[in-house]
Design a protein around this motif. Structure first.
Motif, PDB file in Angstrom:
ATOM      1  N   PRO A 219      12.086  13.522 -23.816  1.00  0.00           N
ATOM      2  CA  PRO A 219      11.608  14.950 -23.183  1.00  0.00           C
ATOM      3  C   PRO A 219      10.587  15.876 -22.536  1.00  0.00           C
ATOM      4  O   PRO A 219      11.224  16.133 -21.095  1.00  0.00           O
ATOM      5  CB  PRO A 219      11.190  15.550 -24.177  1.00  0.00           C
ATOM      6  N   THR A 220       9.031  14.161 -22.512  1.00  0.00           N
ATOM      7  CA  THR A 220       8.074  14.670 -22.119  1.00  0.00           C
ATOM      8  C   THR A 220       7.639  13.764 -20.671  1.00  0.00           C
ATOM      9  O   THR A 220       6.605  14.471 -20.053  1.00  0.00           O
ATOM     10  CB  THR A 220       7.129  15.496 -22.902  1.00  0.00           C
ATOM     11  N   GLY A 221       8.501  13.046 -20.493  1.00  0.00           N
ATOM     12  CA  GLY A 221       8.342  12.126 -19.725  1.00  0.00           C
ATOM     13  C   GLY A 221       9.383  13.202 -17.714  1.00  0.00           C
ATOM     14  O   GLY A 221       9.515  13.964 -17.658  1.00  0.00           O
ATOM     15  N   ASN A 222       8.780  11.857 -16.886  1.00  0.00           N
ATOM     16  CA  ASN A 222       7.944  13.251 -15.288  1.00  0.00           C
ATOM     17  C   ASN A 222       9.447  12.804 -14.345  1.00  0.00           C
ATOM     18  O   ASN A 222       9.415  11.314 -15.308  1.00  0.00           O
ATOM     19  CB  ASN A 222       6.449  12.844 -15.097  1.00  0.00           C
ATOM     20  N   ARG A 223       9.724  13.075 -13.853  1.00  0.00           N
ATOM     21  CA  ARG A 223      10.284  12.399 -12.725  1.00  0.00           C
ATOM     22  C   ARG A 223      10.474  11.204 -12.239  1.00  0.00           C
ATOM     23  O   ARG A 223       8.693  11.441 -11.375  1.00  0.00           O
ATOM     24  CB  ARG A 223      10.837  13.781 -11.921  1.00  0.00           C
ATOM     25  N   PRO A 224      10.798  10.222 -11.833  1.00  0.00           N
ATOM     26  CA  PRO A 224      12.568  10.397 -11.326  1.00  0.00           C
ATOM     27  C   PRO A 224      13.284  10.500 -12.742  1.00  0.00           C
ATOM     28  O   PRO A 224      14.305  10.990 -12.358  1.00  0.00           O
ATOM     29  CB  PRO A 224      12.599   9.653 -10.447  1.00  0.00           C
ATOM     30  N   SER A 225      12.096   9.949 -13.847  1.00  0.00           N
ATOM     31  CA  SER A 225      13.641   9.262 -14.972  1.00  0.00           C
ATOM     32  C   SER A 225      12.592   9.582 -16.262  1.00  0.00           C
ATOM     33  O   SER A 225      11.724   9.442 -16.806  1.00  0.00           O
ATOM     34  CB  SER A 225      12.911   7.734 -15.031  1.00  0.00           C
ATOM     35  N   ASN A 226      13.468  10.288 -17.136  1.00  0.00           N
ATOM     36  CA  ASN A 226      12.933  10.415 -18.910  1.00  0.00           C
ATOM     37  C   ASN A 226      14.138   9.877 -19.899  1.00  0.00           C
ATOM     38  O   ASN A 226      14.228  10.015 -20.634  1.00  0.00           O
ATOM     39  CB  ASN A 226      12.777  11.814 -18.922  1.00  0.00           C
ATOM     40  N   CYS A 227      14.772   9.279 -18.929  1.00  0.00           N
ATOM     41  CA  CYS A 227      16.162   8.058 -20.166  1.00  0.00           C
ATOM     42  C   CYS A 227      16.539   7.319 -19.428  1.00  0.00           C
ATOM     43  O   CYS A 227      16.928   6.954 -18.233  1.00  0.00           O
ATOM     44  CB  CYS A 227      17.485   9.448 -19.535  1.00  0.00           C
ATOM     45  N   TRP A 228      16.890   5.951 -19.585  1.00  0.00           N
ATOM     46  CA  TRP A 228      16.975   4.402 -20.190  1.00  0.00           C
ATOM     47  C   TRP A 228      18.101   4.020 -20.861  1.00  0.00           C
ATOM     48  O   TRP A 228      17.905   4.364 -22.178  1.00  0.00           O
ATOM     49  CB  TRP A 228      15.388   3.870 -20.336  1.00  0.00           C
ATOM     50  N   ILE A 229      18.850   3.600 -20.236  1.00  0.00           N
ATOM     51  CA  ILE A 229      19.742   2.986 -21.043  1.00  0.00           C
ATOM     52  C   ILE A 229      19.937   1.155 -20.540  1.00  0.00           C
ATOM     53  O   ILE A 229      19.515   1.240 -19.829  1.00  0.00           O
ATOM     54  CB  ILE A 229      21.209   3.434 -20.781  1.00  0.00           C
ATOM     55  N   GLY A 230      20.564   0.521 -21.457  1.00  0.00           N
ATOM     56  CA  GLY A 230      20.618  -0.721 -21.041  1.00  0.00           C
ATOM     57  C   GLY A 230      20.915  -1.599 -22.874  1.00  0.00           C
ATOM     58  O   GLY A 230      21.119  -1.032 -23.735  1.00  0.00           O
ATOM     59  N   TYR A 231      20.326  -2.426 -22.720  1.00  0.00           N
ATOM     60  CA  TYR A 231      20.647  -3.443 -24.373  1.00  0.00           C
ATOM     61  C   TYR A 231      20.015  -4.418 -25.029  1.00  0.00           C
ATOM     62  O   TYR A 231      19.756  -5.024 -23.588  1.00  0.00           O
ATOM     63  CB  TYR A 231      22.393  -3.843 -23.920  1.00  0.00           C
ATOM     64  N   THR A 232      20.341  -4.978 -26.323  1.00  0.00           N
ATOM     65  CA  THR A 232      19.529  -5.870 -26.514  1.00  0.00           C
ATOM     66  C   THR A 232      19.696  -7.122 -27.023  1.00  0.00           C
ATOM     67  O   THR A 232      20.935  -6.873 -27.558  1.00  0.00           O
ATOM     68  CB  THR A 232      18.125  -5.365 -27.403  1.00  0.00           C
ATOM     69  N   THR A 233      19.580  -8.319 -26.619  1.00  0.00           N
ATOM     70  CA  THR A 233      19.709  -9.336 -26.742  1.00  0.00           C
ATOM     71  C   THR A 233      19.695  -9.425 -28.617  1.00  0.00           C
ATOM     72  O   THR A 233      18.631  -9.892 -29.069  1.00  0.00           O
ATOM     73  CB  THR A 233      19.692 -10.786 -25.858  1.00  0.00           C
TER      74      THR A 233
END
Length: 256
Positions: A219-233
């Motif tokens: 929530p405290t992240g700055n623009r342009p991103s505060n949300c990351w999506i992906g996967y772990t092997t």
């Protein structure tokens, strides 16, 4: 008027008007004639000056001004008009040249090909700045709870068979996508953890796969991103993650 001056007592003809003798003006002289009417200018030698020094005839008036004043005012007005005309011509020429250079208005006499070429070499670049919302991201994490994406209701037609839409939420843990064995698929700026999870669920929904297994939200992240999506092997062990205040994650359920 004094009596007529007489050299003798013989009858005489009275002088014409203006030729009377005036004893009161020249009492010591020998009777000079008083000229009451005289021409303002000497017709025999006219040089623009009065014939007599004491001539009181008013000067010539043009539009309520003396001749010299009128000529001076007229000269100033002519200079102003000429200056305005020259300035307008120079300014108009400069404006036409500047407009021709950027290709907005072709100069008279130029062909369409020349205008198109000038526009191609120096195209007008438009800029747009989107307004930035003033909302603040919310920290609404409920630890160890299940979140089901709204895509489970079907966004377009029937629900894909392999779409991963069920997640388990964990609060205050490190981001699993920072590990070398992880892969980030996309980033976004969202205002809640549920929105961040929906980004991951939407990726699975439209790809008809469960490739997105982790959504990390700060929530405290700055623009342009505060949300990351992906996967772990190799799978993800939540118990191996360390605590990290302000970082919330959602992990795809294995049965999803």
């Amino acid at each position: 008027m004094s009596a007529l001056y007489q050299y003798h007592n013989a009858p005489e003809v009275a002088p014409a008007h203006g030729l009377e003798y005036d004893d009161t003006i020249y009492p010591t002289s020998d009777k000079y004639p008083v000229v009451r009417e005289a021409p303002s200018y000497d017709p025999s030698n006219y040089k623009g000056k009065h014939a007599f020094v004491n001539d009181n005839k008013p000067p010539r008036i043009i539009f309520g001004m003396k001749v010299r004043t009128f000529l001076l005012v007229a000269l100033v007005m002519v200079l102003i008009i000429v200056g305005a005309a020259v300035g307008g011509a120079v300014g108009g020429k400069s404006m036409r040249e500047s407009q021709t250079q950027d290709g907005t208005i072709p100069y008279a006499g130029l062909s369409n090909t020349t205008s198109t070429a000038a526009s191609a070499t120096s195209p007008a670049q438009a800029t747009f700045a989107a307004p930035t919302p003033t909302f603040s991201p919310l920290a609404t994490c409920a630890d160890n709870t299940t979140y089901t994406s709204t895509y489970s209701k079907g966004a377009s037609g029937s629900l894909p068979a392999n779409a991963g839409l069920n997640f388990t939420v964990y609060c205050n843990l490190t981001n699993p996508l920072l590990k070398p064995t992880s892969q980030t698929l996309a980033v976004a700026y969202t205002y809640s953890l549920s929105d961040c999870v929906e980004v991951c669920a939407g990726y699975n929904y439209y790809a008809n796969s469960g490739n997105c297994t982790v959504a990390a939200y700060q929530p405290t992240g700055n623009r342009p991103s505060n949300c990351w999506i992906g996967y772990t092997t190799g799978g993800l062990q939540v118990s191996s993650l360390k605590e990290s205040d302000g970082m919330d994650i959602a992990v795809l359920d294995a049965t999803s």
